[in-house]
Design an enzyme around this catalytic site. Structure first.
Site, PDB file in Angstrom:
ATOM      1  N   HIS A  55       0.807  -1.271  -0.095  1.00 44.68           N
ATOM      2  CA  HIS A  55       0.103   0.031  -0.090  1.00 44.68           C
ATOM      3  C   HIS A  55       0.786   1.132  -0.090  1.00 44.68           C
ATOM      4  O   HIS A  55       0.451   2.139  -0.865  1.00 44.68           O
ATOM      5  CB  HIS A  55      -1.012   0.036   1.227  1.00 44.68           C
ATOM      6  CG  HIS A  55      -2.292  -0.797   1.181  1.00 44.68           C
ATOM      7  ND1 HIS A  55      -2.797  -1.363   2.144  1.00 44.68           N
ATOM      8  CD2 HIS A  55      -2.799  -1.272   0.213  1.00 44.68           C
ATOM      9  CE1 HIS A  55      -3.862  -2.208   1.701  1.00 44.68           C
ATOM     10  NE2 HIS A  55      -3.949  -2.043   0.465  1.00 44.68           N
ATOM     11  N   CYS A  60      -1.927  -4.045 -16.909  1.00 45.88           N
ATOM     12  CA  CYS A  60      -2.417  -3.136 -15.703  1.00 45.88           C
ATOM     13  C   CYS A  60      -1.787  -3.379 -14.472  1.00 45.88           C
ATOM     14  O   CYS A  60      -2.407  -2.420 -13.486  1.00 45.88           O
ATOM     15  CB  CYS A  60      -3.825  -3.067 -15.807  1.00 45.88           C
ATOM     16  SG  CYS A  60      -4.411  -4.752 -15.205  1.00 45.88           S
TER      17      CYS A  60
END
Length: 556
Positions: free
Chosen positions: A186, A486
């Protein structure tokens, strides 16, 4: 004396400044017993603290928007986990204070996750942060966090929790370095979204003394401690040249000889759209729809709510391509109404498309909402399924799209090695492939994408991973269909050239990376990219692959 350290560069740019360290962790609360008649009051205190922390995380997410909002809402759900709260209540009932009950319950859950080796183990840093915030509130002490400073600095921490990373002030935090984390943690994802240079997985970073001047290269992962004036000038010059190159190249993505490579943006919702447009994104290559579903883990959002959110993104790219990933729930994104609560290893269980096929009403509502959202718009809508394993999965998804009356291209994400190995079979059912390199690396190397100790196996330059990308691209070419990337691999400018050389037809990334990739592609021909790709695949390690490609592209 100048010394050089090397971690994993996860966010482009150069930062030079004095070190400031993250505040220390909350102290362990004392283990004292309370009388039985105080248990109910202490349980109430614990619940109030949990709700306050969860509300604060949601508020921080709303303020930050975009990808950060998605991350912080997931963390708020973690704080309110009913099993954790039940354990807290049990501990208080047998004599623990509220703060000690919280501390011990979270410690037990943390050990369970870490020792089980589950995908969710990658959220240990998030779990620790939630615990610290609750305990700090109960103790009535400030939550340790980003240091106060009037002057810009380089932040060093063991790890950065999403709540801290999301609200970093880029005008003060020049860059950051963490001892733990990986390229797809994250912290790394949010650093790229903020455009802050960052290096993770650097053991010993915490030993750099407060106030020491360091130079951080977020592209190479190098940290220069007490850099010489010559080194500082060299890095500042290189940074200035890089910025000039970025501003000089505009327009659609392409190699120097005109081979088009559409550069798309990864978005988590409407809040990410302005940055994507500013960066010149040619569309959206990954629209993560989980943000809507995380608002309430107990039930799916209404069709009307979904239509409104999807249309806001679709309207932003008239005549552009928008690729939507249907709900990818499970593993680190559990939803009470959708995902099993008792799986021994959620990463290898019922997640992604598997969850949706088990709950066809949820999938049908989402597909219908997407269809309605695109009505009357000139956008090129494409919809893809996560965690496709084989042709049967692809067919089930395509059939569901048709049954919902969706007028769009249907695609499959390649995140499982079987999908890459059998890509041509899958393409008999769908019209495009999109490689999610983060999960593809995780499953290829049996390496949790959030654990710093195995970060070398999460390096997208691993030749085995490049082989799987090549297999997928070759299958798509043979079928006359497209194959994009992606995952986070697309945000590395040098690797973007290699991916282009492997036959990838589009690249999608965080908005902040688009200018870097555009400028780098524009300096090389397709033939050079193909030679670099061959050299990288011929290597035996990620470092060798990177150096081999770099040598080809620099003309060495």
């Amino acid at each position: 004396m100048e010394t050089t350290l090397r971690g994993v560069g996860v966010s482009h740019g150069v930062a030079i400044g004095e070190v400031r360290h993250m505040g220390t962790a909350v102290l362990e609360p004392p283990a004292k017993q309370i009388p039985a008649d105080e248990a109910e009051r202490e349980q109430g205190r614990a619940r109030q603290a949990v709700e306050a922390v969860a509300a604060d995380l949601v508020a921080r997410g709303n303020l930050a928007g975009g990808e950060a909002q998605h991350v912080l809402e997931a963390q708020a759900m973690m704080a309110q986990d009913p099993e954790l709260m039940a354990d807290v209540d049990r501990r208080i009932a047998v004599g623990s204070t509220a703060e000690r009950g919280v501390y011990d319950a979270f410690a037990a859950y943390r050990a369970l996750l870490a020792n089980a080796g589950e995908y969710l183990a990658g959220r240990v840093a998030d779990l620790d942060d939630v615990r610290n915030r609750i305990v700090a509130r109960l103790l009535g002490v400030p939550m340790p966090g980003v240091p106060d400073s009037d002057e810009p600095y380089v932040l060093i921490a063991r790890d950065l929790a999403p709540a801290d990373t999301a609200l970093l002030d880029p005008t003060l935090v020049l860059g950051f370095v963490t001892e733990e984390g990986g390229p797809t943690s994250h912290s790394a994802i949010l650093a790229r979204a903020l455009g802050v240079p960052a290096v993770v997985a650097l053991p010993g970073a915490g030993e750099i003394a407060e106030g020491t001047v360091v130079a951080v290269d977020g592209s190479t992962g190098e940290i220069f401690v007490e850099p010489s004036q010559e080194k500082r000038a060299e890095m500042e010059s290189a940074s200035a040249a890089r910025k000039a190159a970025l501003s000089a190249v505009t327009g659609p993505g392409a190699t120097s000889d005109g081979h088009k490579v559409p550069l798309l943006a990864n978005v988590g919702g409407p809040g990410d759209v302005p940055a994507a447009l500013e960066a010149g994104a040619e569309g959206v290559g990954l629209f993560r729809t989980e943000f809507l579903f995380l608002d309430d883990s107990k039930q799916a959002p209404s069709e009307e709510k979904q239509v409104e959110a999807y249309r806001a993104v679709l309207e932003a790219f008239p005549e552009g391509r928008v690729v939507v990933r249907v709900l990818d729930a499970g593993a680190d994104k559990p939803l009470e109404f959708l995902t099993p609560a008792d799986e021994p290893n959620p990463a290898l269980g019922v997640r992604g498309l598997r969850s949706l096929l088990d709950h066809p009403d949820v999938l049908r509502t989402q597909l219908t909402a997407l269809s309605r959202a695109a009505e009357g718009l000139p956008v090129y809508l494409e919809v893809m399924a996560p965690m496709v394993a084989d042709r049967a999965d692809a067919k089930a998804f395509a059939d569901a799209c048709r049954e919902a009356g969706l007028q769009a291209k249907f695609g499959a994400m390649v995140e499982i090695p079987s999908a890459a190995l059998r890509a041509r079979s899958i393409l008999q059912e769908v019209e495009f492939l999109s490689l999610g390199t983060n999960d593809l690396a995780q499953y290829t190397f049996a390496a949790d994408r959030q654990v710093g100790a195995v970060s070398r196996l999460q390096d997208p330059w691993q030749p085995a991973l490049l082989d799987l990308v090549a297999l997928s691209a070759e299958a798509a070419r043979a079928e006359g269909k497209s194959c994009g990337v992606c995952g986070e691999a697309a945000s590395d400018p040098l690797l973007a050239c290699v991916l282009t050389g492997l036959g990838v037809t589009s690249l999608s990334m965080g908005a902040a990376s688009i200018p870097y990739v555009r400028a780098t592609l524009a300096k090389h021909t397709l033939a050079q990219c193909e030679r670099a790709a061959s050299a990288a695949r011929a290597a035996d390690s990620a470092d060798e692959a990177r150096l081999a490609a770099q040598a080809v592209l620099s003309g060495e």
